[in-house]
Motif scaffolding. Structure first.
Motif, short mmCIF file in Angstrom:
data_model
loop_
_atom_site.label_atom_id
_atom_site.label_comp_id
_atom_site.label_asym_id
_atom_site.label_seq_id
_atom_site.Cartn_x
_atom_site.Cartn_y
_atom_site.Cartn_z
N GLU A 50 17.73 66.43 36.30
CA GLU A 50 17.02 65.37 37.20
C GLU A 50 15.68 65.88 37.14
O GLU A 50 14.51 64.78 36.95
CB GLU A 50 17.69 64.69 38.11
CG GLU A 50 18.70 63.61 37.69
CD GLU A 50 19.75 64.58 38.54
OE1 GLU A 50 21.06 64.05 38.19
OE2 GLU A 50 20.12 66.02 38.11
N PHE A 77 14.24 66.05 33.90
CA PHE A 77 13.72 65.16 33.14
C PHE A 77 12.33 64.60 33.71
O PHE A 77 11.77 63.09 33.49
CB PHE A 77 14.83 63.88 33.51
CG PHE A 77 16.27 64.12 32.60
CD1 PHE A 77 15.98 64.82 31.14
CD2 PHE A 77 17.64 63.73 32.84
CE1 PHE A 77 16.78 64.85 30.89
CE2 PHE A 77 18.23 64.44 32.17
CZ PHE A 77 18.37 65.04 30.90
N VAL A 95 11.77 56.54 33.57
CA VAL A 95 12.38 57.64 32.85
C VAL A 95 14.30 57.53 33.00
O VAL A 95 15.27 57.96 32.55
CB VAL A 95 12.96 58.63 33.73
CG1 VAL A 95 13.50 60.43 32.93
CG2 VAL A 95 10.72 59.08 33.75
N ASP A 96 14.63 56.71 34.52
CA ASP A 96 16.42 57.30 34.52
C ASP A 96 16.51 55.61 33.77
O ASP A 96 17.91 55.73 33.09
CB ASP A 96 16.16 55.54 36.56
CG ASP A 96 16.05 56.48 37.23
OD1 ASP A 96 15.73 57.94 36.90
OD2 ASP A 96 14.94 56.31 37.95
N ILE A 137 17.87 57.74 30.59
CA ILE A 137 18.95 59.04 30.81
C ILE A 137 20.20 57.50 30.96
O ILE A 137 21.24 58.27 30.28
CB ILE A 137 17.96 59.27 32.46
CG1 ILE A 137 17.48 60.39 32.03
CG2 ILE A 137 20.12 59.61 32.75
CD1 ILE A 137 17.10 60.70 33.64
N GLU A 165 24.80 57.94 28.60
CA GLU A 165 25.43 58.82 29.52
C GLU A 165 26.80 58.68 29.26
O GLU A 165 27.45 60.39 29.77
CB GLU A 165 26.13 57.82 31.13
CG GLU A 165 25.62 57.44 32.07
CD GLU A 165 25.61 56.24 32.69
OE1 GLU A 165 25.38 56.59 33.70
OE2 GLU A 165 26.42 55.06 32.51
N PHE A 185 26.09 63.01 27.80
CA PHE A 185 26.02 63.86 28.83
C PHE A 185 27.44 64.09 29.67
O PHE A 185 28.22 65.00 30.19
CB PHE A 185 24.83 63.38 30.14
CG PHE A 185 24.02 63.37 29.90
CD1 PHE A 185 23.46 64.67 28.99
CD2 PHE A 185 23.08 62.33 30.20
CE1 PHE A 185 22.22 64.13 29.17
CE2 PHE A 185 21.94 62.80 29.78
CZ PHE A 185 21.25 63.20 29.61
N LEU A 240 24.44 64.74 35.23
CA LEU A 240 23.81 64.25 36.03
C LEU A 240 24.53 64.55 37.08
O LEU A 240 25.86 64.41 37.05
CB LEU A 240 23.38 62.65 35.98
CG LEU A 240 22.96 62.73 34.42
CD1 LEU A 240 22.52 60.95 34.01
CD2 LEU A 240 21.53 63.30 34.61
N ALA A 276 20.44 68.47 27.31
CA ALA A 276 19.13 68.32 28.11
C ALA A 276 18.11 68.45 27.99
O ALA A 276 17.65 67.33 27.66
CB ALA A 276 19.41 69.00 29.55
N VAL A 296 17.74 65.24 25.06
CA VAL A 296 17.77 63.51 26.20
C VAL A 296 15.41 63.84 26.18
O VAL A 296 14.99 63.30 25.57
CB VAL A 296 18.42 63.85 26.89
CG1 VAL A 296 17.97 62.10 28.30
CG2 VAL A 296 19.50 63.05 26.20
N ALA A 297 15.51 65.59 26.92
CA ALA A 297 13.90 65.85 27.42
C ALA A 297 13.31 65.37 26.24
O ALA A 297 12.60 64.61 26.26
CB ALA A 297 13.98 66.64 27.94
N ILE A 308 11.36 61.52 25.76
CA ILE A 308 11.18 60.62 26.82
C ILE A 308 10.32 60.81 25.63
O ILE A 308 9.46 61.36 25.83
CB ILE A 308 11.17 61.75 28.25
CG1 ILE A 308 12.55 61.80 29.11
CG2 ILE A 308 10.03 61.34 29.54
CD1 ILE A 308 12.59 62.45 30.03
#
Length: 231
Positions: free
Chosen positions: A91, A94, A108-109, A112, A116, A119, A124, A141, A144-145, A148
């Motif tokens: 977290e 991110f 960002v939330d 993410i 889910e 992941f 998370l 991770a 997904v980063a 962003i």
């Protein structure tokens, strides 16, 4: 568009990359395949200005990557674990990337939340540093980063490695969804010929740093690639 012109990279007299002319159109899902030492990671590193070419240049959306910073705001990548910050939780990482890309925490939330299922409840809320996650979860991770901030160019080096079959299937869906956007160019390297033919509409084969095949993906592409690497 990404333009590669007269690009070479030489280490102590050994040329590991030699590409005379290669263009990657905007909106392309571009696959890069080759055996170990073919030059895949070297090419991606040059695309990201992590290494300097010996000769030639690379342009990203009209900007030479070794002369300008302008391309960086539209480009993201995950090459390996060195792109992570090991002492941060997922977290924290991110949000850090989001801040660099001008994203609000809520943005960002929201992003993410879309991943889910990718992941699998293993990243998370675990209160684990990135360095303490498995190789597969570190990769999840990092991938997904890289999404962003709505980048227009996304570079993923061996994204399927170290992932379990369920996650590989989900990742293929993610790449296909990204590729459906004509403003997004996705570059993927992989040793897995089946995966790369499923997600890329163009595939280049590197051998000893040179382009030896440049294929538009069709129903025969996997067979052609398998034949090439069986020689």
């Amino acid at each position: 568009m990404i333009t590669i012109q007269n690009l070479t990279k030489t280490y102590t007299g050994n040329t590991v990359l030699s590409i005379e002319d290669l263009k990657i159109e905007r909106g392309t899902s571009f696959g890069l395949v080759g055996n170990n030492g073919a030059g895949k990671t070297t090419l991606f590193s040059a695309l990201l200005d992590l290494i300097q070419p010996t000769t030639g240049y690379i342009e990203n959306h009209g900007f030479k990557v070794n002369e300008s910073e302008e391309w960086k705001s539209i480009t993201s990548a995950f090459i390996d674990e060195s792109f992570l910050i090991g002492y941060l939780t997922a977290e924290e990482y991110f949000y850090f990337i989001g801040e660099l890309r001008g994203q609000k925490k809520s943005d960002v939330d929201a992003l993410i939340l879309q991943f889910e299922d990718f992941f699998h409840g293993e990243i998370l809320g675990q209160k684990k540093y990135l360095r303490d996650l498995s190789k597969g979860n570190q990769k999840k991770a990092g991938i997904v980063a890289a999404l962003i901030g709505s980048p227009e160019v996304i570079i993923l080096d061996e994204p399927f490695a170290n992932l379990d079959p369920t996650t590989q299937i989900r990742l293929k869906t993610i790449i296909k969804e990204l590729s459906a956007d004509p403003s997004i160019t996705v570059l993927v390297s992989s040793h897995d010929l089946m995966h790369v033919t499923e997600v890329c509409d163009r595939i280049v084969v590197l051998d000893k740093g040179q382009v030896v095949k440049d294929l538009s993906t069709s129903g025969e592409t996997l067979e052609e690639l398998e034949a090439h690497f069986s020689m």
